[in-house]
Design a protein around this motif. Structure first.
Motif, PDB file in Angstrom:
ATOM      1  N   VAL A 103       2.854   6.307  -7.140  1.00 13.68           N
ATOM      2  CA  VAL A 103       1.903   6.981  -8.019  1.00 13.68           C
ATOM      3  C   VAL A 103       1.855   8.482  -7.779  1.00 13.68           C
ATOM      4  CG1 VAL A 103       0.403   5.022  -8.438  1.00 13.68           C
ATOM      5  CG2 VAL A 103      -0.104   6.549  -6.571  1.00 13.68           C
ATOM      6  N   TYR A 104       2.207   8.931  -6.591  1.00 13.59           N
ATOM      7  CA  TYR A 104       2.130  10.374  -6.495  1.00 13.59           C
ATOM      8  C   TYR A 104       3.453  11.091  -6.770  1.00 13.59           C
ATOM      9  CZ  TYR A 104       3.114  11.351  -1.403  1.00 13.59           C
ATOM     10  OH  TYR A 104       3.638  11.514  -0.174  1.00 13.59           O
ATOM     11  N   LEU A 105       4.443  10.312  -7.134  1.00  9.60           N
ATOM     12  CA  LEU A 105       5.735  10.919  -7.491  1.00  9.60           C
ATOM     13  C   LEU A 105       5.649  11.912  -8.650  1.00  9.60           C
ATOM     14  CD1 LEU A 105       8.272  10.229  -5.924  1.00  9.60           C
ATOM     15  CD2 LEU A 105       9.040   8.922  -7.897  1.00  9.60           C
ATOM     16  N   PRO A 106       4.970  11.563  -9.763  1.00  3.47           N
ATOM     17  CA  PRO A 106       4.966  12.498 -10.910  1.00  3.47           C
ATOM     18  C   PRO A 106       4.381  13.867 -10.574  1.00  3.47           C
ATOM     19  CG  PRO A 106       3.702  10.503 -11.418  1.00  3.47           C
ATOM     20  CD  PRO A 106       4.275  10.319 -10.080  1.00  3.47           C
ATOM     21  N   HIS A 107       3.552  13.910  -9.509  1.00  4.56           N
ATOM     22  CA  HIS A 107       2.969  15.195  -9.131  1.00  4.56           C
ATOM     23  C   HIS A 107       4.045  16.240  -8.874  1.00  4.56           C
ATOM     24  CE1 HIS A 107       0.490  18.117  -6.992  1.00  4.56           C
ATOM     25  NE2 HIS A 107       1.423  18.112  -6.060  1.00  4.56           N
ATOM     26  N   PHE A 166      -1.781  11.976  -6.220  1.00  6.73           N
ATOM     27  CA  PHE A 166      -1.817  13.041  -5.222  1.00  6.73           C
ATOM     28  C   PHE A 166      -3.256  13.331  -4.813  1.00  6.73           C
ATOM     29  CE2 PHE A 166      -1.264  17.363  -3.610  1.00  6.73           C
ATOM     30  CZ  PHE A 166      -0.178  17.156  -2.782  1.00  6.73           C
ATOM     31  N   ALA A 167      -4.142  13.340  -5.827  1.00  6.74           N
ATOM     32  CA  ALA A 167      -5.541  13.645  -5.527  1.00  6.74           C
ATOM     33  C   ALA A 167      -6.159  12.568  -4.654  1.00  6.74           C
ATOM     34  CB  ALA A 167      -6.329  13.806  -6.826  1.00  6.74           C
ATOM     35  N   ALA A 168      -5.640  11.341  -4.779  1.00  5.98           N
ATOM     36  CA  ALA A 168      -6.215  10.238  -4.009  1.00  5.98           C
ATOM     37  C   ALA A 168      -6.020  10.426  -2.511  1.00  5.98           C
ATOM     38  CB  ALA A 168      -5.596   8.918  -4.460  1.00  5.98           C
ATOM     39  N   ILE A 169      -5.043  11.254  -2.128  1.00 11.88           N
ATOM     40  CA  ILE A 169      -4.766  11.450  -0.700  1.00 11.88           C
ATOM     41  C   ILE A 169      -6.013  11.912   0.056  1.00 11.88           C
ATOM     42  CG2 ILE A 169      -3.500  12.901   0.922  1.00 11.88           C
ATOM     43  CD1 ILE A 169      -1.157  12.776  -0.942  1.00 11.88           C
ATOM     44  N   VAL A 182      -5.455  15.031 -21.526  1.00 11.82           N
ATOM     45  CA  VAL A 182      -6.225  14.642 -20.352  1.00 11.82           C
ATOM     46  C   VAL A 182      -5.579  13.427 -19.674  1.00 11.82           C
ATOM     47  CG1 VAL A 182      -8.464  13.799 -19.564  1.00 11.82           C
ATOM     48  CG2 VAL A 182      -8.358  15.577 -21.288  1.00 11.82           C
ATOM     49  N   GLY A 183      -5.240  12.432 -20.480  1.00 10.57           N
ATOM     50  CA  GLY A 183      -4.671  11.206 -19.930  1.00 10.57           C
ATOM     51  C   GLY A 183      -3.400  11.437 -19.146  1.00 10.57           C
ATOM     52  N   THR A 184      -2.464  12.191 -19.725  1.00  8.85           N
ATOM     53  CA  THR A 184      -1.193  12.385 -19.027  1.00  8.85           C
ATOM     54  C   THR A 184      -1.382  13.253 -17.787  1.00  8.85           C
ATOM     55  OG1 THR A 184      -0.676  14.219 -20.505  1.00  8.85           O
ATOM     56  CG2 THR A 184       0.257  12.097 -21.059  1.00  8.85           C
ATOM     57  N   ASP A 185      -2.345  14.168 -17.841  1.00  6.67           N
ATOM     58  CA  ASP A 185      -2.594  14.998 -16.669  1.00  6.67           C
ATOM     59  C   ASP A 185      -3.122  14.138 -15.517  1.00  6.67           C
ATOM     60  OD1 ASP A 185      -2.637  17.675 -15.529  1.00  6.67           O
ATOM     61  OD2 ASP A 185      -4.793  17.367 -15.402  1.00  6.67           O
ATOM     62  N   ILE A 186      -4.015  13.206 -15.854  1.00  3.23           N
ATOM     63  CA  ILE A 186      -4.522  12.294 -14.828  1.00  3.23           C
ATOM     64  C   ILE A 186      -3.375  11.454 -14.279  1.00  3.23           C
ATOM     65  CG2 ILE A 186      -6.034  10.323 -14.402  1.00  3.23           C
ATOM     66  CD1 ILE A 186      -7.427  12.967 -14.893  1.00  3.23           C
ATOM     67  N   TRP A 187      -2.580  10.909 -15.169  1.00  5.27           N
ATOM     68  CA  TRP A 187      -1.454  10.077 -14.751  1.00  5.27           C
ATOM     69  C   TRP A 187      -0.563  10.844 -13.766  1.00  5.27           C
ATOM     70  CZ3 TRP A 187       3.690  11.282 -16.321  1.00  5.27           C
ATOM     71  CH2 TRP A 187       4.642  10.373 -15.854  1.00  5.27           C
ATOM     72  N   LYS A 240       0.822  -1.198   0.000  1.00  2.04           N
ATOM     73  CA  LYS A 240       0.000   0.000   0.000  1.00  2.04           C
ATOM     74  C   LYS A 240       0.867   1.264   0.000  1.00  2.04           C
ATOM     75  CE  LYS A 240      -4.094   1.319   2.580  1.00  2.04           C
ATOM     76  NZ  LYS A 240      -4.974   0.905   3.673  1.00  2.04           N
ATOM     77  N   ARG A 241       1.817   1.298   0.931  1.00  3.46           N
ATOM     78  CA  ARG A 241       2.678   2.474   1.060  1.00  3.46           C
ATOM     79  C   ARG A 241       3.497   2.700  -0.211  1.00  3.46           C
ATOM     80  NH1 ARG A 241       2.320   3.252   6.727  1.00  3.46           N
ATOM     81  NH2 ARG A 241       0.134   3.866   6.577  1.00  3.46           N
ATOM     82  N   TRP A 242       4.066   1.582  -0.713  1.00  4.78           N
ATOM     83  CA  TRP A 242       4.901   1.685  -1.914  1.00  4.78           C
ATOM     84  C   TRP A 242       4.102   2.214  -3.106  1.00  4.78           C
ATOM     85  CZ3 TRP A 242       9.824   1.739  -3.330  1.00  4.78           C
ATOM     86  CH2 TRP A 242      10.770   1.320  -2.382  1.00  4.78           C
ATOM     87  N   VAL A 243       2.948   1.595  -3.284  1.00  4.94           N
ATOM     88  CA  VAL A 243       2.119   2.008  -4.433  1.00  4.94           C
ATOM     89  C   VAL A 243       1.777   3.483  -4.315  1.00  4.94           C
ATOM     90  CG1 VAL A 243      -0.138   1.741  -5.513  1.00  4.94           C
ATOM     91  CG2 VAL A 243       1.181  -0.274  -4.864  1.00  4.94           C
ATOM     92  N   GLN A 244       1.368   3.878  -3.113  1.00 14.74           N
ATOM     93  CA  GLN A 244       0.952   5.258  -2.925  1.00 14.74           C
ATOM     94  C   GLN A 244       2.095   6.223  -3.228  1.00 14.74           C
ATOM     95  OE1 GLN A 244      -0.866   5.865   0.889  1.00 14.74           O
ATOM     96  NE2 GLN A 244      -1.362   7.997   0.376  1.00 14.74           N
ATOM     97  N   THR A 245       3.280   5.898  -2.740  1.00 14.53           N
ATOM     98  CA  THR A 245       4.435   6.775  -2.969  1.00 14.53           C
ATOM     99  C   THR A 245       4.757   6.867  -4.452  1.00 14.53           C
ATOM    100  OG1 THR A 245       5.295   5.995  -0.877  1.00 14.53           O
ATOM    101  CG2 THR A 245       6.791   7.230  -2.276  1.00 14.53           C
TER     102      THR A 245
END
Lengths: 296, 549
Positions: free
Chosen positions: A110-114, A171-174, A161-166, A103-108
């Protein structure tokens, strides 16, 4: 009397913040004046001629203004909708993961590109979607002819749109994860005792508890409808996709900064701010009504 | 959200406020030269009497290398200048390409300009009109060195005229070498020989060569990974200066000069992009693109050099001084060899859109205490560039010239390339003795002799002279000189030019890439005319008429 003196030090603590706000946000707003001027840099705000609403009128005389407005609203609406759904789904799925480490790894990850700027990411995206890039390479494995994504008016908005979501969904999921953490565990326990499966628990416990947050985020993002993301599109677009990718901000950049029409650029910025302001007020009312959310 | 919303508005308003506040303190001083009583003959034109610090910012070539430990602010060039002139330049910021232009425009808009800087013609006019510049007329009289004045004389005083605004000299103009205008077609000679191809003369020959390069696997690696003619996102921008990877040379072969105001056959000044000749050229480009003879992805490419250097493409348009990119190709592949060609029009004549005499100007901020520093810097820069100062020969000129304290611009004789090429030829054939050459030519001669003994053994030697041989010879033939007649901005242009440019680039790219039929060019022309182009054309013609009276 007692109450007043109790509040006093809070007001004192506010002062530095207010001073900064005045210097960097309120005073610069006087520059709005140039939206109503034929602004010449050498003559400055006080020496330039006043031309009333000419700058605004010109905005609507531009041949492409309806197309540019359409692109802006289309791209930003797609982004707003996707930004509501993707992080929500992701957060719910992540919440079901049992292993804390995963969980922690995935979360970290996916929000890296932000945290990366579009100047850098655009290079990555262009490389990925180029003829020899990884996307076309994968498509070729399935026998699809290479597609020139970034010069195709069909694909360009989708890529934007796609790359912006990616970039942003992690980050938004937080916010959603925070809301999920706030759900009373006894609800799940009760559901379990009643024999609800994991899926049923999501449907009947998790999602209803997230409705308030979702409505709130949705209404607040309405104020953003004229912001389709300047830095992203500016770094990704090219003349071939002006038709589907030229938005208000990129257009203003070309007219305002490249052609040095500062008065016109300010007028457009001001108009955007006013519309954004009205939309925010409306959405704030809606948020209050449906999600019982209040700031003031 | 709050911040992103009106980024542009905030930036502009923010800079505006600083413009209002910072204007006042500096405005009162108009002292001119600081050494009272110094007689004309006595001033040192090459050194300030006391060390001073001067602020500046500059554009730097993207990715240009520096030796370990050196920086854009502190390198061999800045140390040389400090040593020679007593001036140390404090670099407020530097940037490359479009970022530089953008930052510079913001700085100009907010009157946040440094003491001395190097700007292009547009910025120069803006600053001069806005009265932000120091008058350099007296400084020029007093401090310009004999060599500097001689160079300006080689332009028939045209350069000085260009830098004069309302009778005052507002900047130190550079002198563009006219050879820089010529757009050569550079072709991989080793590939041509391997595939048995004829030297190109016409546009059709380019297509033939490109076809062979794409289809016949010239690099012999068994893969179809070579591309034809290179291009990049600005391939349709055709200034007077020949650029790498644009289509200037091809347009000229159709007598087309897009993005420039040129005289048509009846002598009227018209906009090149909407002429039927341009349509013809676009038609040819479209045909070549459809056949896969032009890089498929040129529209999204910011820089096409890697295609050439990596050996993917052996065909590009570029200036006579393309030796840098060629030598990089050598380094990757010692067999690689390039030859330049000129592409003729249907009548067998070479057309060439010329460069303006001056397009860069050293300017001094109004109120600066030592405006003569700019002239002293220019004298030294010129002496070093022309290598008349023996100390300058110790500099390593393979370090990118944009690392000079205020950036790079050409200060040379207008016909410098042909001139030097002749001198080199005479020296190499023994007609003149090497000892009679000036230091610059001597240096070039030595490099040429060393390279002759050991061809391409030392790339630096080869780079230092080769441009003056084969490409320079091509320059000596007859060609039609076409001039850009109008480079300023009219009233209607201010408002409508961005929109017209959008029409133009969009139409050009879409036509060439096959998104639109060739005949949509006619629609573009009528749109262009009705959306302000006709008014602008009239304004340009009227202004030119008024100026010629």
């Amino acid at each position: 009397m007692n109450v007043k003196s109790y509040y006093k030090h809070y007001h004192l603590m506010l002062i530095p913040g207010i001073i900064l706000l005045i210097i960097f946000h309120i005073i610069p707003m006087l520059g709005i004046a140039i939206a109503f001027q034929d602004f010449r840099i050498g003559r400055g705000v006080f020496g330039s001629d006043w031309i009333g609403l000419d700058n605004f009128k010109y905005l609507f005389q531009i041949h492409d203004s309806s197309l540019i407005l359409y692109n802006t609203v289309f791209i930003s609406l797609c982004k707003i909708i996707a930004h509501l759904i993707v992080p929500l789904v992701f957060a719910v799925l992540l919440n079901e993961v049992r292993f804390m480490i995963v969980k922690r790894w995935v979360q970290t990850i996916v929000y890296l590109p932000h945290f990366l700027s579009w100047v850098i990411l655009a290079g990555v995206v262009i490389e990925m979607f180029s003829l020899k890039g990884i996307i076309n390479h994968t498509l070729q494995l399935f026998g699809v002819e290479p597609i020139m994504f970034l010069t195709s008016n069909t694909w360009f908005p989708a890529i934007v749109v796609g790359t912006d979501i990616w970039k942003e969904f992690g980050f938004a999921a937080i916010i959603y994860l925070a809301a999920l953490a706030g759900i009373n565990p006894s609800l799940y326990e009760a559901a379990e005792i009643d024999g609800a499966s994991r899926l049923k628990q999501i449907w009947y416990v998790t999602l209803p508890n997230l409705v308030t947050t979702t409505v709130l985020l949705a209404t607040l993002s309405i104020g953003n409808v004229l912001n389709a993301g300047f830095d992203q599109i500016f770094n990704l677009y090219n003349p071939v996709v002006y038709q589907s990718g030229d938005i208000i901000d990129t257009y203003v950049y070309r007219v305002g900064l490249v052609q040095a029409q500062y008065g016109f650029a300010t007028a457009v910025g001001l108009l955007k701010s006013i519309i954004g302001f009205i939309l925010i007020i409306i959405s704030y009312r809606i948020a209050y009504k449906f999600a019982n959310y209040r700031i003031f | 959200m709050k911040i992103g919303k009106t980024l542009i508005l905030l930036v502009i308003t923010g800079t505006l406020v600083s413009a209002c506040t910072s204007k006042n303190p500096a405005s009162s001083t108009t002292t001119g030269s600081s050494s009272p009583g110094a007689a004309n003959s006595k001033v040192d034109q090459f050194k300030m009497p006391n060390p001073i610090e001067v602020t500046t910012f500059k554009g730097v070539t993207a990715g240009a290398k520096l030796p370990e430990g050196d920086s854009a602010e502190n390198n061999q060039y800045t140390r040389y200048i400090k040593d020679k002139t007593n001036i140390s330049f404090k670099l407020l910021w530097y940037a490359s390409g479009a970022d530089y232009t953008q930052k510079l425009n913001l700085a100009v808009a907010s009157n946040d300009i440094p003491d001395i800087m190097l700007v292009d013609e547009g910025v120069f006019r803006t600053l001069a009109t806005a009265d932000q510049l120091e008058d350099l007329s007296k400084v020029y009289e007093k401090y310009a060195s004999p060599l500097t004045k001689e160079l300006y004389n080689s332009t028939n005083n045209k350069a000085i005229e260009k830098a004069t605004y309302k009778g005052k000299l507002m900047g130190i103009p550079n002198i563009s070498v006219q050879a820089d205008a010529m757009s050569f077609l550079w072709v991989r000679k080793d590939w041509m020989e391997k595939l048995n191809l004829q030297a190109p003369k016409t546009v059709d020959d380019i297509a033939t060569i490109a076809k062979a390069f794409v289809e016949k696997d010239p690099d012999g690696n068994g893969k179809a990974d070579t591309i034809g003619l290179t291009g990049y996102e600005k391939a349709f921008d055709n200034g007077g200066k020949a650029n790498f990877h644009n289509f200037k040379g091809l347009f000229e072969a159709y007598n087309a000069y897009p993005t420039n105001w040129v005289k048509d056959s009846s002598g009227k000044v018209v906009y090149g992009s909407i002429q039927p000749e341009t349509k013809q050229a676009l038609g040819k480009l479209r045909e070549m693109y459809a056949a896969g003879l032009i890089d498929k992805e040129f529209a999204i490419l910011k820089d096409a050099n890697p295609n050439v250097v990596s050996g993917k493409s052996g065909l590009f348009f570029g200036p006579w001084w393309a030796t840098g990119i060629i030598s990089d190709t050598f380094t990757n592949n010692p067999k690689a060899d390039f030859t330049p060609y000129l592409i003729m029009d249907a009548k067998g004549q070479k057309n060439n859109l010329m460069v303006p005499v001056s397009n860069r100007f050293i300017v001094v901020k109004k109120g600066m205490k030592n405006p003569e520093a700019a002239m002293i810097y220019a004298n030294n820069f010129i002496a070093a560039q022309r290598k008349v100062d023996p100390d300058a020969l110790k500099l390593d000129f393979s370090i990118d010239a944009s690392y000079w304290p205020i950036g790079n611009a050409t200060y040379d004789y207008a016909d410098a390339v042909e001139r030097k090429s002749e001198m080199l030829k005479k020296a190499m054939s023994g007609a003149t003795k090497p000892e009679e050459l000036n230091p610059e030519m001597k240096d070039m001669y030595d490099k040429a002799m060393r390279d002759q003994a050991n061809p391409r053994k030392v790339i630096k030697d080869w780079k230092g002279f080769w441009g003056y041989t084969v490409p320079a010879e091509l320059l000596k033939q007859n060609y039609t000189k076409v001039y850009s007649e109008y480079t300023a901005v009219t009233k209607t242009m201010e408002r409508k030019w961005a929109n017209l440019q959008k029409l133009e680039t969009e139409a050009f790219f879409k036509i060439v890439m096959g998104n639109q039929p060739l005949d949509s060019f006619d629609k573009f022309v009528s749109d262009w005319k009705s959306q302000g182009g006709d008014d602008i054309t009239k304004e340009v013609q009227d202004e030119l008429k008024a100026a010629s009276k």
